[in-house]
Motif scaffolding. Structure first.
Motif, PDB file in Angstrom:
ATOM      1  N   ALA A  20       0.853  -1.188   0.000  1.00  0.00           N
ATOM      2  CA  ALA A  20       0.000   0.000   0.000  1.00  0.00           C
ATOM      3  C   ALA A  20       0.884   1.231   0.000  1.00  0.00           C
ATOM      4  O   ALA A  20       1.497   1.562   1.006  1.00  0.00           O
ATOM      5  CB  ALA A  20      -0.893  -0.013   1.226  1.00  0.00           C
TER       6      ALA A  20
ATOM      7  N   GLY B  43       5.101   0.285  11.422  1.00  0.00           N
ATOM      8  CA  GLY B  43       3.870  -0.202  10.782  1.00  0.00           C
ATOM      9  C   GLY B  43       3.519   0.489   9.488  1.00  0.00           C
ATOM     10  O   GLY B  43       2.385   0.424   9.022  1.00  0.00           O
TER      11      GLY B  43
ATOM     12  N   GLY C  29       5.273  -0.122   6.646  1.00  0.00           N
ATOM     13  CA  GLY C  29       5.611  -0.998   5.525  1.00  0.00           C
ATOM     14  C   GLY C  29       7.067  -1.027   5.112  1.00  0.00           C
ATOM     15  O   GLY C  29       7.384  -1.425   3.982  1.00  0.00           O
ATOM     16  N   LYS C  30       7.971  -0.672   6.002  1.00  0.00           N
ATOM     17  CA  LYS C  30       9.397  -0.680   5.627  1.00  0.00           C
ATOM     18  C   LYS C  30       9.868  -2.116   5.367  1.00  0.00           C
ATOM     19  O   LYS C  30      10.466  -2.404   4.338  1.00  0.00           O
ATOM     20  CB  LYS C  30      10.238  -0.005   6.729  1.00  0.00           C
ATOM     21  N   SER C  31       9.569  -2.999   6.325  1.00  0.00           N
ATOM     22  CA  SER C  31       9.991  -4.398   6.134  1.00  0.00           C
ATOM     23  C   SER C  31       9.246  -5.026   4.954  1.00  0.00           C
ATOM     24  O   SER C  31       9.819  -5.816   4.203  1.00  0.00           O
ATOM     25  CB  SER C  31       9.732  -5.216   7.398  1.00  0.00           C
ATOM     26  N   SER C  32       7.964  -4.642   4.805  1.00  0.00           N
ATOM     27  CA  SER C  32       7.197  -5.196   3.683  1.00  0.00           C
ATOM     28  C   SER C  32       7.803  -4.766   2.353  1.00  0.00           C
ATOM     29  O   SER C  32       7.836  -5.552   1.394  1.00  0.00           O
ATOM     30  CB  SER C  32       5.740  -4.721   3.733  1.00  0.00           C
TER      31      SER C  32
ATOM     32  N   ASN D 117      13.087   4.378  12.331  1.00  0.00           N
ATOM     33  CA  ASN D 117      11.857   5.104  12.662  1.00  0.00           C
ATOM     34  C   ASN D 117      12.179   6.559  12.963  1.00  0.00           C
ATOM     35  O   ASN D 117      11.298   7.388  13.064  1.00  0.00           O
ATOM     36  CB  ASN D 117      11.183   4.489  13.898  1.00  0.00           C
TER      37      ASN D 117
HETATM   38  N1  LIG Z   1       2.594  -0.126   3.072  1.00  0.00           N
HETATM   39  C1  LIG Z   1       2.030  -1.297   3.438  1.00  0.00           C
HETATM   40  N2  LIG Z   1       1.424  -2.062   2.535  1.00  0.00           N
HETATM   41  C2  LIG Z   1       0.867  -3.231   2.862  1.00  0.00           C
HETATM   42  N3  LIG Z   1       0.853  -3.710   4.112  1.00  0.00           N
HETATM   43  C3  LIG Z   1       1.446  -2.978   5.064  1.00  0.00           C
HETATM   44  C4  LIG Z   1       2.071  -1.740   4.773  1.00  0.00           C
HETATM   45  N4  LIG Z   1       2.541  -1.231   5.913  1.00  0.00           N
HETATM   46  C5  LIG Z   1       2.268  -2.116   6.871  1.00  0.00           C
HETATM   47  N5  LIG Z   1       1.594  -3.165   6.377  1.00  0.00           N
HETATM   48  C6  LIG Z   1       1.110  -4.303   7.151  1.00  0.00           C
HETATM   49  O1  LIG Z   1       1.495  -4.106   8.490  1.00  0.00           O
HETATM   50  C7  LIG Z   1       2.398  -5.092   8.962  1.00  0.00           C
HETATM   51  C8  LIG Z   1       3.622  -4.435   9.555  1.00  0.00           C
HETATM   52  O2  LIG Z   1       4.328  -3.783   8.523  1.00  0.00           O
HETATM   53  P1  LIG Z   1       5.923  -3.712   8.455  1.00  0.00           P
HETATM   54  O3  LIG Z   1       6.515  -4.713   9.347  1.00  0.00           O
HETATM   55  O4  LIG Z   1       6.313  -3.757   7.022  1.00  0.00           O
HETATM   56  O5  LIG Z   1       6.138  -2.263   9.047  1.00  0.00           O
HETATM   57  P2  LIG Z   1       7.514  -1.564   9.416  1.00  0.00           P
HETATM   58  O6  LIG Z   1       7.455  -0.197   8.822  1.00  0.00           O
HETATM   59  O7  LIG Z   1       8.644  -2.421   9.014  1.00  0.00           O
HETATM   60  O8  LIG Z   1       7.416  -1.464  10.986  1.00  0.00           O
HETATM   61  P3  LIG Z   1       8.627  -1.345  12.041  1.00  0.00           P
HETATM   62  O9  LIG Z   1       9.178   0.031  11.935  1.00  0.00           O
HETATM   63  O10 LIG Z   1       7.962  -1.598  13.344  1.00  0.00           O
HETATM   64  O11 LIG Z   1       9.616  -2.407  11.698  1.00  0.00           O
HETATM   65  C9  LIG Z   1       2.757  -5.953   7.765  1.00  0.00           C
HETATM   66  O12 LIG Z   1       2.658  -7.301   8.078  1.00  0.00           O
HETATM   67  C10 LIG Z   1       1.756  -5.605   6.700  1.00  0.00           C
HETATM   68  O13 LIG Z   1       0.744  -6.577   6.674  1.00  0.00           O
END
Ligand SMILES: Nc1ncnc2c1ncn2[C@@H]1O[C@H](COP(=O)(O)OP(=O)(O)OP(=O)(O)O)[C@@H](O)[C@H]1O
Ligand SMILES: [Mg+2]
Length: 523
Positions: A218, A259, A261-264, A376
């Motif tokens: 997303a 949350g 989506g960085k890891s995603s 972050n």
């Molecule tokens: N941009 C996105 N598109 C689709 N799904 C997302 C997105 N962002 C978050 N999600 C959903 O939220 C969950 C957490 O996202 P993610 O681990 O990628 O966030 P992050 O930015 O890496 O968080 P952190 O900083 O805590 O590591 C994922 O499993 C995914 O299902």
């Protein structure tokens, strides 16, 4: 002399030499025996009609990618092409069957010390998988792996050119193809105390099966398109990097709240390019030299990730340290401890070590590698890490916007834009940005109600509205508080920087720096 007679004579000569070798082994003392054996082996190779190539699993300090390629090629040739047949004299081929945890398929491989023949362009070659047990060492500073593995390729001398010019390239190409087709990536991680000698592998791996793709991510479609284009250009850019004299690597800094989506995005990148991921746990790395060794043991076509870089290594701004020193002339351990460049050399991973890792000469020992850092709190990172040219692209992963919301509705509820009630859609568009909700929070609401799409959408609108109301209230309180407070200069500076990072301009241009954007566009 006929050709066949020549080969018969040669064969008897080789047989005689082998016989002499055995006799010598029985009669003479070990040192002399060894010298004779070496001499006779050499002579045997001179008179032999074959040439031998050893492809060992570990080549000096690096893992030998050719070994992995041969292994993959032989296993697939057995199962897919049927072009590999049992070695002469062997009625049946012995294969080892492996199923790695989390893998969906069984892998065939040659058993220890087994042989197999292959035919390429009319030439027959013989492969032998050589596995030798290492002698048990009573004491060693560096623990050695128990087995020494390698392939020996036996080819006829007359086919030497053919094999060297085409066969090995053919194998590497095939192996590449097989890996891409299998769609199975590896996720590597490092752990503390793993021996880092030249032969062992300091990375543990598991099969990587993350479902995230650019389609399910997303994110604003235009930004997504640009990232994909950048990745594609990188992957196909061998010529460009060679021509411009740059190391074939690229760095991305992903920043934004948890949350978003960085890891995603990292998983989507790996799935898009078909690269493996090395998830580097910096807190487990004891010093810069260990970091370098880890880097040397990564393969090409991989993404090297350091998550939450501000937590893994203390990157207190050097400006602060300098300022502190010049202001009162004293050394503040709080500011300097773990602050990278100020660290005691050799004691831990330092900022300079990290920068060398991504940017220095060592970063080039391998090719086609992508470095991704996530954080972050971009405002906490040292400017040395942020400055232009260090990380090629800065990607801000922000709160959910309307375009991203529509992708999530499609992912979780299978609802296209036209299928959502017009009024509800309008409300979503109106509130989503002000609500400052992460895609993870939106996903949670949608997953909870995924069996009832109408309910899911209604609940989401409620959540958005609640957040907006809450934010408006707390915004007012905050404003009053701010008016009454007399912030010190440094805090104001930081606040300004934060605002600059979050400014609409910056968000619109998702590259952190204008010149970086230009660089990408130039290309
Ligand atoms: N941009 C996105 N598109 C689709 N799904 C997302 C997105 N962002 C978050 N999600 C959903 O939220 C969950 C957490 O996202 P993610 O681990 O990628 O966030 P992050 O930015 O890496 O968080 P952190 O900083 O805590 O590591 C994922 O499993 C995914 O299902
Ligand atoms: Mg993450």
């Amino acid at each position: 002399m006929k050709m066949s007679d020549y080969w018969t004579t040669m064969a008897s000569l080789v047989g005689m030499l082998a016989f002499c070798q055995t006799i010598l082994q029985l009669v003479f003392p070990p040192e002399l025996r060894l010298a004779f054996v070496h001499l006779l082996t050499r002579m045997r190779h001179v008179f032999s009609s074959h040439t031998y190539f050893d492809i060992t699993e570990i080549d000096g300090v690096n893992t030998n990618e050719l070994y992995n390629a041969v292994s993959l090629y032989l296993s697939s040739s057995v199962t897919v092409n049927g072009s590999v047949s049992a070695a002469a004299g062997n009625n049946s081929t012995r294969l080892s069957l492996t199923r790695v945890p989390n893998s969906s398929s069984v892998t065939f491989g040659l058993s220890n010390n087994d042989r197999i023949t292959d035919v390429f362009d009319g030439a027959t070659v013989l492969w032998e998988h050589v596995v030798v047990q290492r002698q048990v060492q009573s004491f060693s500073w560096r623990p050695m792996p128990e087995e020494k593995r390698g392939f020996t390729l036996q080819i006829s001398k007359r086919d030497r050119a053919l094999v060297l010019d085409h066969y090995l390239d053919h194998i590497v190409g095939k192996a590449e193809e097989i890996r891409r087709r299998s769609e199975e990536r590896l996720l590597y991680t490092n752990s503390r105390g793993v021996s880092l000698d030249a032969r062992s592998h300091p990375w543990d791996s598991v099969r990587f099966k993350h479902p995230s793709t650019f389609e399910t991510l997303a994110m604003d479609p235009e930004r997504k398109r640009r990232i994909m284009e950048d990745l594609r250009e990188f992957a196909n850019g061998q010529g460009f990097y060679q021509k411009t004299g740059r190391a074939w690597k690229r760095g991305y800094l992903l920043y934004g709240p948890p949350g978003t989506g960085k890891s995603s995005l990292i998983a989507a990148m790996a799935n898009y390019l078909g690269y493996d991921i090395y998830d580097l746990e910096l807190t487990e790395v004891q010093n810069n030299s260990e970091l370098r060794k880890l880097l040397m043991k990564t393969s090409s076509k991989s993404i090297i990730v350091i998550e939450d870089i501000d937590c893994s290594i203390s990157l207190t701004k050097r400006e602060k340290v300098k300022k502190n020193k010049s202001n009162n002339g004293c050394y503040d351990p709080d500011l300097t401890s773990g602050s990278g460049l100020m660290d005691e050399p050799g004691s831990s991973v330092t900022l300079s070590g990290l920068l060398n890792f991504t940017d220095g000469l060592w970063s080039c020992c391998g090719s086609e590698r992508i470095f991704v850092f996530t954080t972050n709190h971009i405002e906490k990172l040292d400017s040395a890490l942020l400055r232009s040219g260090r990380m090629d692209m800065h990607i801000h992963m922000g709160f959910c916007r309307f375009q991203a919301l529509k992708i999530l509705l499609k992912n979780y509820l299978r609802m296209e834009e036209g299928e959502v009630d017009g009024v509800v859609l309008k409300e979503m568009e109106e509130f989503v940005e002000e609500a400052e909700i992460t895609p993870a929070d939106v996903s949670e609401v949608l997953i909870r109600n995924r069996s009832d799409a109408e309910k899911a959408v209604r609940e989401l609108v409620c959540v958005l509205k609640e957040r907006v109301v809450r934010r408006r209230k707390s915004g007012g309180v905050k404003k009053k508080k701010e008016e009454g407070e007399d912030d010190d200069e440094e805090e104001a500076e930081e606040e300004q920087e934060k605002r600059a990072l979050d400014s609409p301009n910056r968000n619109r241009e998702f590259f952190g720096f204008e010149n970086e954007k230009d660089e990408v566009e130039e290309k």
